[in-house]
Structure formats: C-alpha cells, structure tokens
Design a protein around this motif. Structure first.
Motif, PDB file in Angstrom:
ATOM      1  N   GLY A 130       0.805  -1.210   0.000  1.00 59.42           N
ATOM      2  CA  GLY A 130       0.000   0.000   0.000  1.00 59.42           C
ATOM      3  C   GLY A 130       0.836   1.257   0.000  1.00 59.42           C
ATOM      4  N   GLY A 131       2.155   1.100   0.124  1.00 57.86           N
ATOM      5  CA  GLY A 131       3.042   2.254   0.181  1.00 57.86           C
ATOM      6  C   GLY A 131       3.321   2.814  -1.195  1.00 57.86           C
ATOM      7  N   PRO A 132       3.988   3.930  -1.237  1.00 55.17           N
ATOM      8  CA  PRO A 132       4.307   4.544  -2.528  1.00 55.17           C
ATOM      9  C   PRO A 132       5.339   3.720  -3.298  1.00 55.17           C
ATOM     10  CG  PRO A 132       5.415   5.704  -0.761  1.00 55.17           C
ATOM     11  CD  PRO A 132       4.506   4.688  -0.119  1.00 55.17           C
ATOM     12  N   ALA A 133       5.288   3.826  -4.601  1.00 52.01           N
ATOM     13  CA  ALA A 133       6.299   3.181  -5.436  1.00 52.01           C
ATOM     14  C   ALA A 133       7.591   3.986  -5.320  1.00 52.01           C
ATOM     15  CB  ALA A 133       5.825   3.117  -6.880  1.00 52.01           C
ATOM     16  N   LEU A 134       8.695   3.310  -5.163  1.00 59.03           N
ATOM     17  CA  LEU A 134       9.982   3.986  -5.006  1.00 59.03           C
ATOM     18  C   LEU A 134      10.812   3.798  -6.271  1.00 59.03           C
ATOM     19  CD1 LEU A 134      10.829   2.861  -1.370  1.00 59.03           C
ATOM     20  CD2 LEU A 134       9.754   4.990  -2.118  1.00 59.03           C
ATOM     21  N   ALA A 135      11.442   4.869  -6.690  1.00 60.17           N
ATOM     22  CA  ALA A 135      12.299   4.815  -7.868  1.00 60.17           C
ATOM     23  C   ALA A 135      13.741   4.548  -7.420  1.00 60.17           C
ATOM     24  CB  ALA A 135      12.244   6.133  -8.623  1.00 60.17           C
ATOM     25  N   ASN A 136      14.470   3.804  -8.235  1.00 51.93           N
ATOM     26  CA  ASN A 136      15.868   3.533  -7.960  1.00 51.93           C
ATOM     27  C   ASN A 136      16.685   4.236  -9.045  1.00 51.93           C
ATOM     28  OD1 ASN A 136      18.388   2.566  -7.484  1.00 51.93           O
ATOM     29  ND2 ASN A 136      17.830   0.390  -7.573  1.00 51.93           N
TER      30      ASN A 136
END
Length: 73
Positions: free
Chosen positions: A64-70
């Motif tokens: 449910g958390g935000p998508a994180l960019a790498n």
C-alpha cells in the motif's frame, strides 16, 4: 456468512461511534460498552489492515506504500 473486511471496518466504526455516544453495541454476539473503546479501536485497525490487503489483492498490488524509484546505475 463471511463478511468482507470493509464490512467489518464499517461495523467497528459504527460501534466506536455508538460507544462514544454512551451506548453499548454488539458485534458477532459480543457486547461492547465505554470500557471497551480501546478494544473496539484495536479491532477496527486490524480490519482496516485486512481491508487494505483485500483492495491491494484486487488491484494486483503487493504494497500500500508509494512506489519507489531507484536512480542508481
């Protein structure tokens, strides 16, 4: 009859509202009153987590958390 997690959240919200108004309420055959307010809130939070998981499964998401960019290369 099995209720959805969101239906249980709704029951707990109604119970919380009733207890805050000085009433007693019954969920699944168990009666709650003012002294059970924390127990009602704990139950609501547990069902909110379950409802979130149901919604995530329905949309195919795992978190449910935000998508994180790498950005590292």
């Amino acid at each position: 009859m099995t209720q959805s997690a969101q239906a249980m959240v709704d029951l707990y919200l109604a119970a919380e509202k009733d207890v805050l108004a000085g009433k007693s309420t019954t969920i699944n055959g168990r009666t709650f009153a003012t002294e059970n307010l924390q127990e009602i809130r704990d139950g609501r939070q547990e069902w909110e987590r379950r409802a979130l998981q149901e919604r995530l499964r329905a949309t195919g998401r795992k978190s449910g958390g935000p998508a994180l960019a790498n950005f590292s290369s």
